[in-house]
Design a protein around this motif. Structure first.
Motif, PDB file in Angstrom:
ATOM      1  N   ARG A 134      38.286  35.787  39.611  1.00 57.28           N
ATOM      2  CA  ARG A 134      37.808  37.173  39.643  1.00 57.28           C
ATOM      3  C   ARG A 134      37.361  37.639  38.266  1.00 57.28           C
ATOM      4  O   ARG A 134      36.357  38.351  38.130  1.00 57.28           O
ATOM      5  N   ALA A 135      38.096  37.257  37.221  1.00 56.47           N
ATOM      6  CA  ALA A 135      37.731  37.673  35.863  1.00 56.47           C
ATOM      7  C   ALA A 135      36.416  37.031  35.422  1.00 56.47           C
ATOM      8  O   ALA A 135      35.600  37.676  34.751  1.00 56.47           O
ATOM      9  N   ILE A 136      36.188  35.795  35.812  1.00 57.57           N
ATOM     10  CA  ILE A 136      34.923  35.125  35.495  1.00 57.57           C
ATOM     11  C   ILE A 136      33.784  35.817  36.231  1.00 57.57           C
ATOM     12  O   ILE A 136      32.695  36.024  35.678  1.00 57.57           O
ATOM     13  N   GLY A 137      34.032  36.204  37.481  1.00 55.80           N
ATOM     14  CA  GLY A 137      33.019  36.941  38.239  1.00 55.80           C
ATOM     15  C   GLY A 137      32.685  38.273  37.596  1.00 55.80           C
ATOM     16  O   GLY A 137      31.523  38.696  37.577  1.00 55.80           O
ATOM     17  N   LYS A 138      33.696  38.938  37.058  1.00 52.05           N
ATOM     18  CA  LYS A 138      33.451  40.207  36.365  1.00 52.05           C
ATOM     19  C   LYS A 138      32.631  39.981  35.097  1.00 52.05           C
ATOM     20  O   LYS A 138      31.775  40.802  34.746  1.00 52.05           O
ATOM     21  N   ASP A 139      32.877  38.887  34.391  1.00 43.82           N
ATOM     22  CA  ASP A 139      32.080  38.568  33.203  1.00 43.82           C
ATOM     23  C   ASP A 139      30.617  38.339  33.569  1.00 43.82           C
ATOM     24  O   ASP A 139      29.715  38.796  32.863  1.00 43.82           O
ATOM     25  N   ILE A 140      30.387  37.631  34.651  1.00 44.73           N
ATOM     26  CA  ILE A 140      29.011  37.377  35.094  1.00 44.73           C
ATOM     27  C   ILE A 140      28.335  38.688  35.461  1.00 44.73           C
ATOM     28  O   ILE A 140      27.175  38.926  35.100  1.00 44.73           O
ATOM     29  N   ALA A 141      29.041  39.569  36.162  1.00 46.63           N
ATOM     30  CA  ALA A 141      28.470  40.865  36.526  1.00 46.63           C
ATOM     31  C   ALA A 141      28.173  41.705  35.293  1.00 46.63           C
ATOM     32  O   ALA A 141      27.142  42.388  35.230  1.00 46.63           O
ATOM     33  N   LEU A 142      29.036  41.643  34.299  1.00 51.24           N
ATOM     34  CA  LEU A 142      28.814  42.395  33.064  1.00 51.24           C
ATOM     35  C   LEU A 142      27.583  41.868  32.325  1.00 51.24           C
ATOM     36  O   LEU A 142      26.763  42.650  31.835  1.00 51.24           O
ATOM     37  N   LEU A 143      27.436  40.565  32.260  1.00 53.63           N
ATOM     38  CA  LEU A 143      26.280  39.987  31.580  1.00 53.63           C
ATOM     39  C   LEU A 143      24.975  40.300  32.314  1.00 53.63           C
ATOM     40  O   LEU A 143      23.949  40.568  31.680  1.00 53.63           O
ATOM     41  N   LYS A 144      25.017  40.313  33.639  1.00 60.82           N
ATOM     42  CA  LYS A 144      23.821  40.669  34.409  1.00 60.82           C
ATOM     43  C   LYS A 144      23.438  42.117  34.205  1.00 60.82           C
ATOM     44  O   LYS A 144      22.274  42.467  34.140  1.00 60.82           O
ATOM     45  N   SER A 145      24.449  43.003  34.100  1.00 61.32           N
ATOM     46  CA  SER A 145      24.162  44.407  33.864  1.00 61.32           C
ATOM     47  C   SER A 145      23.589  44.628  32.466  1.00 61.32           C
ATOM     48  O   SER A 145      22.740  45.501  32.275  1.00 61.32           O
ATOM     49  N   MET A 146      24.023  43.849  31.507  1.00 62.78           N
ATOM     50  CA  MET A 146      23.476  43.950  30.150  1.00 62.78           C
ATOM     51  C   MET A 146      22.033  43.463  30.111  1.00 62.78           C
ATOM     52  O   MET A 146      21.223  44.005  29.367  1.00 62.78           O
ATOM     53  N   ASP A 147      21.722  42.469  30.897  1.00 59.54           N
ATOM     54  CA  ASP A 147      20.349  41.959  30.943  1.00 59.54           C
ATOM     55  C   ASP A 147      19.424  42.999  31.578  1.00 59.54           C
ATOM     56  O   ASP A 147      18.247  43.094  31.214  1.00 59.54           O
TER      57      ASP A 147
END
Length: 150
Positions: A134-147
């Motif tokens: 779940r934490a890795i998924g949150k990191d991916i979502a955060l990086l996508k939002s930054m992009d």
């Protein structure tokens, strides 16, 4: 990055699975007052000789431990980390089932099986691996939002 919370979850999961190699999983006492230890490599008698080997359990626990530690160092490739966490969840679920199955199969009808607290370690490692996923998924979502912001 390696200092994320999922690294702590995966490290604890790997340490819990690694501790199974040093601590007995169960104790089986027969009606003739003979005591056997159920460890990762099989059923051993009081002298430490392996009576019934369990190679599949040894391989499963080794692979689950290694996958936990390998996943930590793949922090740059998060999609691979998620896939390895999914594989590790399946391995941990299989190891939990195999521990209880082998514990019941190695004991006779007249013997008593006493599971130790270490049999719960794969379940705790399963929960920790799920939290890491779940934490890795949150990191991916955060990086996508930054992009998207750029």
């Amino acid at each position: 990055m390696i200092q994320r919370i999922q690294t702590l979850y995966l490290l604890l999961s790997g340490l819990l699975m690694g501790s199974l190699f040093f601590i007995p999983l169960a104790q089986i006492e027969t009606d003739t007052q003979e005591v056997f230890q159920f460890i990762y490599r099989g059923l051993t008698n009081a002298e430490g000789e392996t009576v019934t080997p369990t190679l599949a359990l040894s391989i499963l626990l080794t692979v689950a431990t290694l996958v936990s530690f390998i996943t930590i160092f793949l922090y740059k490739n998060r999609t691979l980390q998620i896939r390895l966490c999914g594989i590790n969840l399946a391995l941990l679920l299989g190891s939990t089932g195999m521990i209880y199955y082998l514990g019941s199969q190695l004991a006779d009808d007249s013997s008593v099986v006493s599971y130790s607290i270490t049999t719960a370690f794969p379940v705790v490692a399963l929960i920790l691996t799920f939290l890491a996923l779940r934490a890795i998924g949150k990191d991916i979502a955060l990086l996508k939002s930054m992009d998207r912001i750029r």
